[in-house]
Write an enzyme that holds these catalytic residues in place. Sequence first.
Site, PDB file in Angstrom:
ATOM      1  N   MET A  94      -3.654  -6.695  -7.605  1.00 46.64           N
ATOM      2  CA  MET A  94      -3.058  -7.643  -8.554  1.00 46.64           C
ATOM      3  C   MET A  94      -4.062  -8.593  -9.206  1.00 46.64           C
ATOM      4  O   MET A  94      -3.695  -9.695  -9.609  1.00 46.64           O
ATOM      5  CB  MET A  94      -1.948  -8.441  -7.856  1.00 46.64           C
ATOM      6  CG  MET A  94      -0.739  -7.592  -7.507  1.00 46.64           C
ATOM      7  SD  MET A  94      -0.109  -6.602  -8.897  1.00 46.64           S
ATOM      8  CE  MET A  94       0.629  -7.910  -9.897  1.00 46.64           C
ATOM      9  N   ARG A  95      -5.319  -8.163  -9.349  1.00 46.76           N
ATOM     10  CA  ARG A  95      -6.320  -9.006  -9.997  1.00 46.76           C
ATOM     11  C   ARG A  95      -6.746  -8.404 -11.335  1.00 46.76           C
ATOM     12  O   ARG A  95      -6.918  -7.186 -11.465  1.00 46.76           O
ATOM     13  CB  ARG A  95      -7.574  -9.138  -9.118  1.00 46.76           C
ATOM     14  CG  ARG A  95      -7.327  -9.720  -7.754  1.00 46.76           C
ATOM     15  CD  ARG A  95      -6.941 -11.166  -7.766  1.00 46.76           C
ATOM     16  NE  ARG A  95      -7.930 -12.038  -8.402  1.00 46.76           N
ATOM     17  CZ  ARG A  95      -7.766 -13.345  -8.587  1.00 46.76           C
ATOM     18  NH1 ARG A  95      -6.652 -13.928  -8.197  1.00 46.76           N
ATOM     19  NH2 ARG A  95      -8.701 -14.056  -9.170  1.00 46.76           N
ATOM     20  N   ILE A  96      -6.942  -9.246 -12.316  1.00 47.63           N
ATOM     21  CA  ILE A  96      -7.542  -8.839 -13.582  1.00 47.63           C
ATOM     22  C   ILE A  96      -9.038  -8.663 -13.351  1.00 47.63           C
ATOM     23  O   ILE A  96      -9.690  -9.552 -12.795  1.00 47.63           O
ATOM     24  CB  ILE A  96      -7.262  -9.893 -14.674  1.00 47.63           C
ATOM     25  CG1 ILE A  96      -5.753  -9.983 -14.934  1.00 47.63           C
ATOM     26  CG2 ILE A  96      -8.034  -9.574 -15.944  1.00 47.63           C
ATOM     27  CD1 ILE A  96      -5.350 -11.228 -15.703  1.00 47.63           C
ATOM     28  N   HIS A 129       0.837   1.643 -13.331  1.00 51.40           N
ATOM     29  CA  HIS A 129       1.623   0.497 -13.815  1.00 51.40           C
ATOM     30  C   HIS A 129       3.100   0.894 -13.853  1.00 51.40           C
ATOM     31  O   HIS A 129       3.431   1.985 -14.328  1.00 51.40           O
ATOM     32  CB  HIS A 129       1.135   0.085 -15.215  1.00 51.40           C
ATOM     33  CG  HIS A 129       1.911  -1.063 -15.773  1.00 51.40           C
ATOM     34  ND1 HIS A 129       1.668  -2.369 -15.402  1.00 51.40           N
ATOM     35  CD2 HIS A 129       2.945  -1.102 -16.640  1.00 51.40           C
ATOM     36  CE1 HIS A 129       2.527  -3.160 -16.025  1.00 51.40           C
ATOM     37  NE2 HIS A 129       3.313  -2.417 -16.784  1.00 51.40           N
ATOM     38  N   GLY A 164       0.791  -1.233   0.000  1.00 52.81           N
ATOM     39  CA  GLY A 164       0.000   0.000   0.000  1.00 52.81           C
ATOM     40  C   GLY A 164       0.820   1.278   0.000  1.00 52.81           C
ATOM     41  O   GLY A 164       0.370   2.297   0.533  1.00 52.81           O
ATOM     42  N   ALA A 209       8.489   7.811  -8.375  1.00 57.97           N
ATOM     43  CA  ALA A 209       7.758   8.524  -9.434  1.00 57.97           C
ATOM     44  C   ALA A 209       6.267   8.189  -9.393  1.00 57.97           C
ATOM     45  O   ALA A 209       5.415   9.063  -9.600  1.00 57.97           O
ATOM     46  CB  ALA A 209       8.358   8.181 -10.795  1.00 57.97           C
ATOM     47  N   ASP A 214      -3.685  -3.290 -19.044  1.00 61.48           N
ATOM     48  CA  ASP A 214      -2.636  -2.274 -19.198  1.00 61.48           C
ATOM     49  C   ASP A 214      -2.697  -1.577 -20.558  1.00 61.48           C
ATOM     50  O   ASP A 214      -1.654  -1.133 -21.070  1.00 61.48           O
ATOM     51  CB  ASP A 214      -1.237  -2.896 -18.972  1.00 61.48           C
ATOM     52  CG  ASP A 214      -1.074  -3.464 -17.573  1.00 61.48           C
ATOM     53  OD1 ASP A 214      -1.758  -2.983 -16.651  1.00 61.48           O
ATOM     54  OD2 ASP A 214      -0.272  -4.398 -17.404  1.00 61.48           O
ATOM     55  N   LYS A 220       9.003   3.580  -7.970  1.00 62.31           N
ATOM     56  CA  LYS A 220       7.926   3.845  -6.998  1.00 62.31           C
ATOM     57  C   LYS A 220       7.900   5.309  -6.561  1.00 62.31           C
ATOM     58  O   LYS A 220       6.829   5.879  -6.335  1.00 62.31           O
ATOM     59  CB  LYS A 220       8.078   2.943  -5.767  1.00 62.31           C
ATOM     60  CG  LYS A 220       7.188   1.701  -5.827  1.00 62.31           C
ATOM     61  CD  LYS A 220       7.353   0.858  -4.567  1.00 62.31           C
ATOM     62  CE  LYS A 220       6.460  -0.365  -4.593  1.00 62.31           C
ATOM     63  NZ  LYS A 220       5.046  -0.033  -4.453  1.00 62.31           N
TER      64      LYS A 220
HETATM   65  N1  3YE Z   1      -7.921  -5.513 -15.174  1.00 59.07           N
HETATM   66  C1  3YE Z   1      -8.281  -5.139 -16.430  1.00 59.07           C
HETATM   67  N2  3YE Z   1      -7.585  -4.185 -17.126  1.00 59.07           N
HETATM   68  C2  3YE Z   1      -6.483  -3.534 -16.598  1.00 59.07           C
HETATM   69  N3  3YE Z   1      -6.307  -5.106 -13.379  1.00 59.07           N
HETATM   70  C3  3YE Z   1      -5.246  -4.288 -13.252  1.00 59.07           C
HETATM   71  C4  3YE Z   1      -5.067  -3.530 -14.392  1.00 59.07           C
HETATM   72  C5  3YE Z   1      -6.094  -3.904 -15.270  1.00 59.07           C
HETATM   73  C6  3YE Z   1      -6.846  -4.895 -14.602  1.00 59.07           C
HETATM   74  O1  3YE Z   1      -5.895  -2.673 -17.269  1.00 59.07           O
HETATM   75  N4  3YE Z   1      -9.326  -5.740 -17.010  1.00 59.07           N
HETATM   76  C7  3YE Z   1      -1.688 -10.463 -12.742  1.00 59.07           C
HETATM   77  C8  3YE Z   1      -2.545  -9.303 -12.932  1.00 59.07           C
HETATM   78  C9  3YE Z   1      -1.759  -8.165 -13.522  1.00 59.07           C
HETATM   79  C10 3YE Z   1      -2.531 -11.744 -12.678  1.00 59.07           C
HETATM   80  O2  3YE Z   1      -2.484 -12.548 -13.539  1.00 59.07           O
HETATM   81  N5  3YE Z   1      -3.328 -11.876 -11.616  1.00 59.07           N
HETATM   82  C11 3YE Z   1      -4.071 -13.084 -11.349  1.00 59.07           C
HETATM   83  C12 3YE Z   1      -4.074 -13.303  -9.850  1.00 59.07           C
HETATM   84  C13 3YE Z   1      -2.735 -13.264  -9.246  1.00 59.07           C
HETATM   85  C14 3YE Z   1      -2.805 -13.073  -7.726  1.00 59.07           C
HETATM   86  O3  3YE Z   1      -3.903 -13.075  -7.140  1.00 59.07           O
HETATM   87  O4  3YE Z   1      -1.735 -12.896  -7.117  1.00 59.07           O
HETATM   88  C15 3YE Z   1      -5.511 -13.006 -11.798  1.00 59.07           C
HETATM   89  O5  3YE Z   1      -6.071 -14.055 -12.139  1.00 59.07           O
HETATM   90  O6  3YE Z   1      -6.110 -11.888 -11.796  1.00 59.07           O
HETATM   91  C16 3YE Z   1      -4.438  -4.268 -12.030  1.00 59.07           C
HETATM   92  C17 3YE Z   1      -3.071  -4.894 -12.250  1.00 59.07           C
HETATM   93  C18 3YE Z   1      -3.216  -6.325 -12.653  1.00 59.07           C
HETATM   94  C19 3YE Z   1      -1.841  -6.957 -12.654  1.00 59.07           C
END
Ligand code: 3YE
Length: 204
Positions: free
Chosen positions: A92-94, A111, A12, A175, A147, A173
């Site tokens: 860290m969730r999509i 990002h 955080g 920045a 992203d 960080k």
């Molecule tokens: N979701 C969408 N579009 C975006 N979330 C974030 C940015 C962003 C977004 O621009 N639709 C890494 C996620 C990448 C990953 O694969 N996460 C996994 C879980 C991993 C875990 O729980 O540790 C997943 O299944 O979500 C925020 C940054 C996302 C970073």
Amino acid sequence: LKKVGVLISGSGTNLQSLIDATRDPSQHIGAEIVIVISNKPNVEGLKRAEKAGIKTVVVKHTDYPSREEFDAAITVELFTAGVDIVCLAGFMRILSNTFVHLWRGNLINVHPSLLPSFKGAHAHKDALAAGVRISGCTVHFVETDIDSGAIIEQAAVPVLPNDTIESLQERVKMAEHRIFPLALKYLATERIHLNDDNSITWNY
Ligand code: 3YE
């Protein structure tokens, strides 16, 4: 003041920069953080929010059968808190298409690279592997495509010859902590608007 919900997964530090900036009257951010939601319990970011007297909620993704249902639980918390703007600060969730469309134009992420370079969860590792001499960070609107949303603000940061992921991350960080509050200010004070064609209209 616009009401902000911040989503986190970890330490955080970007949340802290948003707390500090929104509470500094001289920065005129035009926003207040009303809720912090973490998908992980017991993370340092929750303690930062508690220390600042901000409502915290843990919504564990493992408690939900699907991504849509996890996201819907987050939306319920955001609605209940009266949130206008959602900031992803090391979350860290999509996010599902439904969530992104619901909050579109009021949903931003920081990002740790100069997008469109080095998308994804390993930006610093990828930047070092590519041998770039300049990296940086980007605040962007969140689109379904990860992203890839419209860019609100960026900062360039030098990569030094003996950088590790950790040393580069630390420099970037600094920045992030400067441009994330700035991007929030642009949105909260309605200096920017996300158009249907994913362009940004700037009002000065
Ligand atoms: N979701 C969408 N579009 C975006 N979330 C974030 C940015 C962003 C977004 O621009 N639709 C890494 C996620 C990448 C990953 O694969 N996460 C996994 C879980 C991993 C875990 O729980 O540790 C997943 O299944 O979500 C925020 C940054 C996302 C970073």
